[in-house]
Design a protein around this motif. Structure first.
Motif, PDB file in Angstrom:
ATOM      1  N   GLN A  68     -43.976  77.757   9.505  1.00 30.26           N
ATOM      2  CA  GLN A  68     -45.154  77.496   8.677  1.00 30.26           C
ATOM      3  C   GLN A  68     -46.358  78.324   9.122  1.00 30.26           C
ATOM      4  O   GLN A  68     -47.503  77.975   8.816  1.00 30.26           O
ATOM      5  N   ARG A  99     -44.293  70.972   0.146  1.00 29.65           N
ATOM      6  CA  ARG A  99     -45.355  69.976  -0.084  1.00 29.65           C
ATOM      7  C   ARG A  99     -44.834  68.835  -0.957  1.00 29.65           C
ATOM      8  O   ARG A  99     -45.498  67.809  -1.099  1.00 29.65           O
ATOM      9  N   VAL A 113     -43.828  76.940   2.895  1.00 33.57           N
ATOM     10  CA  VAL A 113     -44.897  75.944   2.987  1.00 33.57           C
ATOM     11  C   VAL A 113     -45.185  75.354   1.614  1.00 33.57           C
ATOM     12  O   VAL A 113     -45.333  74.137   1.454  1.00 33.57           O
ATOM     13  N   HIS A 136     -52.100  78.562   0.708  1.00 30.99           N
ATOM     14  CA  HIS A 136     -52.741  78.534   2.023  1.00 30.99           C
ATOM     15  C   HIS A 136     -53.677  77.335   2.167  1.00 30.99           C
ATOM     16  O   HIS A 136     -53.700  76.674   3.206  1.00 30.99           O
ATOM     17  N   GLU A 185     -51.006  72.385  15.633  1.00 30.74           N
ATOM     18  CA  GLU A 185     -50.929  73.577  14.777  1.00 30.74           C
ATOM     19  C   GLU A 185     -50.947  74.865  15.597  1.00 30.74           C
ATOM     20  O   GLU A 185     -51.651  75.832  15.285  1.00 30.74           O
ATOM     21  N   LYS A 213     -51.968  73.816   2.865  1.00 31.01           N
ATOM     22  CA  LYS A 213     -51.188  73.575   4.078  1.00 31.01           C
ATOM     23  C   LYS A 213     -51.615  72.251   4.715  1.00 31.01           C
ATOM     24  O   LYS A 213     -52.792  71.992   4.918  1.00 31.01           O
TER      25      LYS A 213
END
Length: 503
Positions: A224, A485, A481, A444, A194, A447
Motif C-alpha cells: 500500500q 476499500r 489500495v 490517494h 504507516e 487511503k
C-alpha cells in the motif's frame, strides 16, 4: 534500535488497532507513558492514540509528550518557536530575492512528507528541493530524476540560494526540522504507524530518535506504499532488520474483492509475501462499460475513486443532474458552505429563532440592497438579543425579504441552487445536513478509508500510461489500495487499463 518488530498489515487487518493494543500492553507492564513514543503521520491518528490511552489508563495528555507526528517531535526537541519557521511573509522576501513567484511556504502533508501549496515556477523548485532532501539526494542526483524542463544551473542556483537565505535569516522549513533533530528520545518503547510512507530522511530521523529504545514496533504494508512520488521509500521497510509479523485476517475485504486484489498485488516484483484471509462474506465484483451504469440505490455508503481529479468530473456531473447527495474533500456535505445558511433561513421562515451570529451567516448569503439593507450588518453587530425571529430581523435588523431560500439567498450560484433543490426534492431537507452516502475521492486521498460499495474508475491519463510502461509496480499498488476499500461490492469502470488486461 534494539528489538525491532515489523508488523505487516494488509487492507482492513487492523494495523493501527494492533499498535494501540501493543501500546496498552506496554503501559500495563509498567512502562510510564512518558517513556513511550507513538509516532503517527496525521493529527487524527495521534488524537485516537491519546484518547484511547486517557480513557483506558486515566493519564493526562501532558504525560504523553511523545505521542506526536514526526515533525511535531522534531519541533519540540529542537525547542523551535513560531518566528523561526518560514511563513508567507518570509517566503515573499525570498521570492523577490530569487526572482520567482511562489504561492506559499512548505507544509507537512497528511502522509508526513513536505510539499508546497501551489504550482508556480518557484513552488516547483521548492518542492524539488524538499523532495531531493527527503530522498537523501544531492542537487545533481535529484535533478537527474526530475521531470521539469529546467536547467541544472538554475536548479542549483535556486537550492543553494534558498539554503544560504535560511541560514542568514535564521529560519527553518519542515524538512530542516527532520534534518536537524538529533535524539535519542528518552523512551523505552517506540511505535510507528504507516511506515511504508516514510521517506529516506524520515527513516534516518526515526533511527536517531529511537536509538536508545528497548522495543520498536513498526507497522505498515509495502503493498500500500502509494506516495513514492512524494518521497516515500517502502524499500526501507522491506530491508529493515527485525522480527516479522503478518496480520492474517481482514475485517473489511470480502472474498471476491480479495481474489482480485491478490491477482493485482502478486505481480509486484519486490514485496513482502503475505498470506491473509478475507471476511466470510462473498462480496461482488462487477465490470461496467460506463459510470452511467452505476446503481447508487443500494443500502450503505459509496466511495467513487479515480486516479486523477479530472476523471471524477463526469461522475460529479451525473450525480448533480440526478440530485444524488454526494460529497468530496472540498465539500463534505451536499450544499457545502451553503448548507447551514439554507437550514437556518428555512428555520426562520417556519417561526424558528436564531442567534445574531447565525443570522449573520444567513446575511452573508444575501446581496445588500435586495436581501438585506446597507446597514444590516452594522445593526446586527449592535444587537444584544440572544435569539431573534423573522419579524424581529425585518423590523430591527435590516432584513428585506421572506422568500424561500433559493430566492432569498441569492449569492448561491445558480448551478448550486439547481442541484440542491433536486436533492431536497428527492431526499428531503435532511439531506442538506446528513453525511452524504456517496463520496468522491482520488485513490490517494481515500487511503485508510472504506465504504460498503466502491466504484473504481480505471481510466488513466497519458502520463500515467507512459509511467506504467516504464514501471508498472507503483500503479499496481495504487489500484490495489483503491479496490481494497470495498466492504461489500466493487464496481470497476472501463476496460483500457493494462493493469487489468487479464480480465
Amino acid at each position: 534500535m534494539n528489538q525491532v518488530t515489523k508488523i505487516f498489515g494488509p487492507p482492513g487487518t487492523g494495523k493501527t488497532t494492533t499498535l494501540l493494543n501493543l501500546l496498552e500492553e506496554a503501559l500495563e507492564e509498567g512502562t510510564p507513558p512518558e517513556r513511550v513514543a507513538y509516532v503517527t503521520f496525521t493529527t487524527k491518528a495521534r488524537r485516537e492514540a491519546v484518547s484511547r490511552t486517557v480513557e483506558r489508563f486515566g493519564f493526562t495528555e501532558e504525560q504523553m509528550p511523545f505521542f506526536r507526528t514526526l515533525h511535531s517531535i522534531a519541533y519540540r526537541e529542537l525547542e523551535v518557536s513560531g518566528p523561526m519557521m518560514i511563513h508567507h511573509g518570509e517566503l515573499r522576501e525570498f521570492s523577490e530575492l530569487i526572482g520567482m513567484e511562489m504561492t506559499g511556504p512548505s507544509r507537512a502533508t497528511e502522509s508526513g512528507l513536505t510539499m508546497t501549496n501551489g504550482n508556480l515556477r518557484g513552488d516547483r523548485f521548492l518542492t524539488f528541493d524538499h523532495l531531493r532532501r527527503h530522498r537523501g539526494q544531492t542537487i545533481e542526483e535529484g535533478y537527474r530524476g526530475w521531470r521539469e524542463d529546467e536547467d541544472l544551473f538554475i536548479t542549483r542556483h535556486f537550492c543553494e540560494t534558498y539554503a544560504r537565505w535560511k541560514t542568514d535569516e535564521g529560519l527553518l522549513d519542515f524538512t530542516d526540522l527532520l534534518i536537524n533533530v538529533e535524539g535519542p528520545l528518552p523512551v523505552d518503547v517506540v511505535l510507528v504507524d504507516e511506515a511504508q510512507d516514510l521517506s529516506w530522511l524520515q527513516w534516518r530521523t526515526l533511527e536517531r530518535l529511537a536509538a536508545d529504545a528497548e522495543r520498536v514496533y513498526v507497522a505498515g504494508d509495502d503493498d500500500q506504499a502509494i506516495f513514492a512520488w512524494a518521497g516515500a521509500e517502502p524499500e526501507e521497510l522491506l530491508t529493515l532488520q527485525g522480527e516479522v509479523e503478518v496480520l492474517g485476517q481482514s475485517y473489511r475485504v470480502p472474498a471476491a474483492v480479495h481474489e482480485l486484489a491478490g491477482q493485482m498485488v502478486s505481480r509486484i516484483r519486490r514485496r513482502q509475501p503475505k498470506e491473509w484471509k478475507p471476511r466470510d462474506e462473498a462480496g461482488e465484483v462487477r465490470w461496467l462499460m460506463s459510470q452511467e451504469n452505476v446503481d447508487y440505490d443500494r443500502e450503505g455508503s459509496y466511495l467513487v475513486l479515480y486516479r486523477n481529479h479530472y476523471l471524477g468530473q463526469a461522475v460529479e456531473a451525473r450525480l448533480r443532474s440526478e440530485g444524488v447527495p454526494f460529497g468530496h474533500g472540498q465539500r463534505p456535505t451536499v450544499g457545502g458552505a451553503w448548507s447551514h445558511p439554507i437550514v437556518l433561513w428555512e428555520s426562520l421562515r417556519k417561526q424558528g429563532r436564531v442567534s445574531p451570529a447565525q443570522l449573520h451567516e444567513v446575511y452573508e448569503a444575501m446581496t445588500v440592497g435586495r436581501g438585506v439593507s446597507l446597514d444590516a450588518r452594522a445593526r446586527l453587530e449592535r444587537c444584544e438579543r440572544e435569539k431573534v425571529d423573522l419579524d424581529t430581523a425585518r423590523e430591527e435588523l435590516g432584513l428585506l425579504t421572506d422568500e424561500p431560500w433559493f430566492e432569498a439567498l441569492d449569492k448561491i450560484p445558480d448551478d448550486e441552487v439547481s442541484y440542491i433543490r433536486r436533492v431536497v426534492r428527492h431526499h428531503g431537507a435532511k439531506a442538506l445536513t446528513d453525511a452524504p452516502k456517496v463520496f468522491l475521492s482520488t485513490i490517494h486521498a481515500a487511503k485508510g478509508g472504506q465504504a460498503d460499495h466502491v466504484v473504481l474508475l480505471t481510466d488513466l491519463s497519458r502520463v500515467i500510461q507512459r509511467e506504467i510502461q516504464r514501471e508498472p509496480d507503483h500503479e499496481r499498488r495504487v489500484f490495489y489500495v483503491g479496490l481494497t476499500r470495498a466492504k461489500e461490492t466493487l464496481q470497476l469502470i472501463g476496460f483500457d487499463n493494462p493493469l487489468f488486461s487479464h480480465h
